[in-house]
Design a protein around this motif. Structure first.
Motif, short mmCIF file in Angstrom:
data_model
loop_
_atom_site.label_atom_id
_atom_site.label_comp_id
_atom_site.label_asym_id
_atom_site.label_seq_id
_atom_site.Cartn_x
_atom_site.Cartn_y
_atom_site.Cartn_z
N THR A 55 0.86 -1.18 0.00
CA THR A 55 0.00 0.00 0.00
C THR A 55 0.90 1.23 0.00
OG1 THR A 55 -0.05 0.14 2.42
CG2 THR A 55 -1.75 -1.22 1.36
N ARG A 56 0.36 2.35 -0.42
CA ARG A 56 1.16 3.59 -0.43
C ARG A 56 1.69 3.89 0.97
NH1 ARG A 56 2.42 7.82 -3.35
NH2 ARG A 56 1.10 7.43 -5.13
N LYS A 57 0.87 3.69 1.98
CA LYS A 57 1.28 3.96 3.36
C LYS A 57 2.47 3.08 3.76
CE LYS A 57 -0.51 3.73 8.08
NZ LYS A 57 -1.66 3.38 8.92
N ASN A 58 2.42 1.79 3.44
CA ASN A 58 3.51 0.88 3.81
C ASN A 58 4.78 1.15 3.00
OD1 ASN A 58 1.93 -0.36 5.70
ND2 ASN A 58 1.44 -2.12 4.43
N ILE A 59 4.63 1.47 1.74
CA ILE A 59 5.80 1.77 0.91
C ILE A 59 6.47 3.05 1.40
CG2 ILE A 59 6.55 2.42 -1.42
CD1 ILE A 59 4.38 0.45 -2.45
N THR A 60 5.68 4.05 1.73
CA THR A 60 6.23 5.31 2.27
C THR A 60 6.95 5.05 3.58
OG1 THR A 60 4.51 6.61 1.18
CG2 THR A 60 5.64 7.64 3.04
N ALA A 61 6.35 4.25 4.46
CA ALA A 61 6.97 3.94 5.75
C ALA A 61 8.29 3.19 5.54
CB ALA A 61 6.02 3.11 6.60
N ALA A 62 8.33 2.25 4.61
CA ALA A 62 9.56 1.50 4.34
C ALA A 62 10.64 2.44 3.79
CB ALA A 62 9.29 0.37 3.36
#
Length: 109
Positions: A55-62
């Motif tokens: 998800t965009r949220k998880n990719i951004t966090a990574a």
């Protein structure tokens, strides 16, 4: 390790040649660092459903986790530190990084 998994799978499969081929195929697909050992991260990549993970949220966090200096860009050293470190030779990191560095500015955004 690949060897340990091969031995156990050969017993279950009852076909040493087929089991060896299947284990080779499996490791080629998931052993990212080529160590012939499955790291925890590699194991997780196989187990987690990608549609829930990517998800965009998880990719951004990574990205933010890997971006140690908070510059908004990733450099080879940051990727190396988080994705295999010394287990992958520097020339391999440079090669993979160059593939991702579209504008050749030595950083990924």
């Amino acid at each position: 390790t690949k060897s340990e998994l091969s031995k156990k799978y050969a017993k279950i499969r009852n076909d040493p040649v087929a089991s060896k081929n299947e284990i080779n195929w499996l490791f080629k697909a998931i052993d990212v660092d080529g160590s012939n050992e499955l790291t925890y991260s590699e194991f997780l990549m196989v187990c987690i459903e990608k549609s829930k993970l990517l998800t965009r949220k998880n990719i951004t966090a990574a990205f933010q986790l890997i971006d140690i200096d908070g510059s908004g860009y990733l450099v080879t050293e940051e990727l190396s530190l988080h994705l295999g470190g010394n287990r992958v030779p520097k020339d391999e990191w440079d090669k993979h990084f160059a593939e991702l560095d579209n504008n050749k500015d030595k950083q990924i955004s």
